[in-house]
Design an enzyme around this catalytic site. Structure first.
Site, PDB file in Angstrom:
ATOM      1  N   GLU A   1      -3.144   0.558  -5.470  1.00 31.20           N
ATOM      2  CA  GLU A   1      -3.338   1.816  -6.173  1.00 31.20           C
ATOM      3  C   GLU A   1      -2.437   2.850  -5.518  1.00 31.20           C
ATOM      4  O   GLU A   1      -2.194   2.806  -4.313  1.00 31.20           O
ATOM      5  CB  GLU A   1      -4.791   2.309  -6.080  1.00 31.20           C
ATOM      6  CG  GLU A   1      -5.787   1.499  -6.865  1.00 31.20           C
ATOM      7  CD  GLU A   1      -6.332   0.310  -6.081  1.00 31.20           C
ATOM      8  OE1 GLU A   1      -6.906  -0.594  -6.711  1.00 31.20           O
ATOM      9  OE2 GLU A   1      -6.165   0.283  -4.836  1.00 31.20           O
TER      10      GLU A   1
ATOM     11  N   TYR B   1       7.470   0.855  -5.164  1.00 32.99           N
ATOM     12  CA  TYR B   1       6.739  -0.264  -5.757  1.00 32.99           C
ATOM     13  C   TYR B   1       7.468  -0.815  -6.982  1.00 32.99           C
ATOM     14  O   TYR B   1       7.593  -2.032  -7.138  1.00 32.99           O
ATOM     15  CB  TYR B   1       5.307   0.145  -6.120  1.00 32.99           C
ATOM     16  CG  TYR B   1       4.511   0.614  -4.928  1.00 32.99           C
ATOM     17  CD1 TYR B   1       4.609  -0.033  -3.701  1.00 32.99           C
ATOM     18  CD2 TYR B   1       3.664   1.707  -5.016  1.00 32.99           C
ATOM     19  CE1 TYR B   1       3.890   0.406  -2.597  1.00 32.99           C
ATOM     20  CE2 TYR B   1       2.936   2.150  -3.917  1.00 32.99           C
ATOM     21  CZ  TYR B   1       3.055   1.499  -2.711  1.00 32.99           C
ATOM     22  OH  TYR B   1       2.346   1.922  -1.633  1.00 32.99           O
TER      23      TYR B   1
ATOM     24  N   ILE C   1      -0.582   1.770   3.261  1.00 31.19           N
ATOM     25  CA  ILE C   1       0.739   1.609   3.860  1.00 31.19           C
ATOM     26  C   ILE C   1       1.286   3.005   4.089  1.00 31.19           C
ATOM     27  O   ILE C   1       1.052   3.904   3.277  1.00 31.19           O
ATOM     28  CB  ILE C   1       1.677   0.764   2.971  1.00 31.19           C
ATOM     29  CG1 ILE C   1       2.987   0.430   3.694  1.00 31.19           C
ATOM     30  CG2 ILE C   1       1.916   1.423   1.629  1.00 31.19           C
ATOM     31  CD1 ILE C   1       3.833  -0.628   2.970  1.00 31.19           C
TER      32      ILE C   1
ATOM     33  N   ASN D   1       2.782  10.633  -6.263  1.00 33.82           N
ATOM     34  CA  ASN D   1       3.528  10.123  -5.115  1.00 33.82           C
ATOM     35  C   ASN D   1       4.765   9.383  -5.633  1.00 33.82           C
ATOM     36  O   ASN D   1       4.841   8.156  -5.629  1.00 33.82           O
ATOM     37  CB  ASN D   1       2.640   9.213  -4.265  1.00 33.82           C
ATOM     38  CG  ASN D   1       3.269   8.847  -2.943  1.00 33.82           C
ATOM     39  OD1 ASN D   1       4.472   9.013  -2.734  1.00 33.82           O
ATOM     40  ND2 ASN D   1       2.449   8.330  -2.040  1.00 33.82           N
TER      41      ASN D   1
END
Length: 144
Positions: free
Chosen positions: A97, A109, A63, A102
């Site tokens: 993952e 998330y 993504i 990051n």
């Protein structure tokens, strides 16, 4: 996502990653029937998502949102769409993952209810050696 989008998607990915997916990786995902979507503004591709689903499990493979469009909710929209689509197709959970460094992605998330369930040692290529990946999971609500 369609074959006609691959050059634009590959360009977005290449601008985001030091070790990007190739056009062939995206083409293979389309050929395999993975759920692949783009985000666009005025015909310009600004983001994408790719999800592989096997039975009742979905895996967010990739993504990304072009850096100049990050922070405006486009990544959240793509992620929400990926989860909704997977649930509609019978997935009960989604995995992904992410690089530990990051922070923006990890925060996204977590905001969406993903929780860390493990670590894959030396999963990602890095400029010096390899980098671990955090493994996240989220139970998806039943959709009908």
């Amino acid at each position: 996502m369609a074959v006609a989008d691959l050059d634009a998607v590959t360009a977005v990915e290449a601008a985001l990653q030091d070790f990007p997916w190739t056009r062939g990786n995206f083409a293979d995902s389309l050929h395999a029937g993975y759920s692949a979507w783009i985000a666009s503004i005025g015909g310009e591709v600004i983001g994408f998502s790719v999800v592989m689903q096997v039975l009742d499990e979905a895996h967010l493979l990739n993504i990304g949102i072009a850096s100049q469009h990050q922070g405006h909710g486009f990544g959240a929209r793509l992620l929400r769409q990926a989860m909704t689509n997977a649930a509609k197709n019978g997935a009960h959970r989604m995995f992904l993952e992410v690089r530990p460094g990051n922070a923006r992605a990890v925060a996204l998330y977590r905001h969406f209810g993903f929780h860390e369930i493990g670590r894959r040692k030396d999963y990602y290529p890095a400029h010096q050696g390899r980098e671990d990946a955090l493994v996240f999971e989220k139970e998806l609500p039943a959709c009908r």
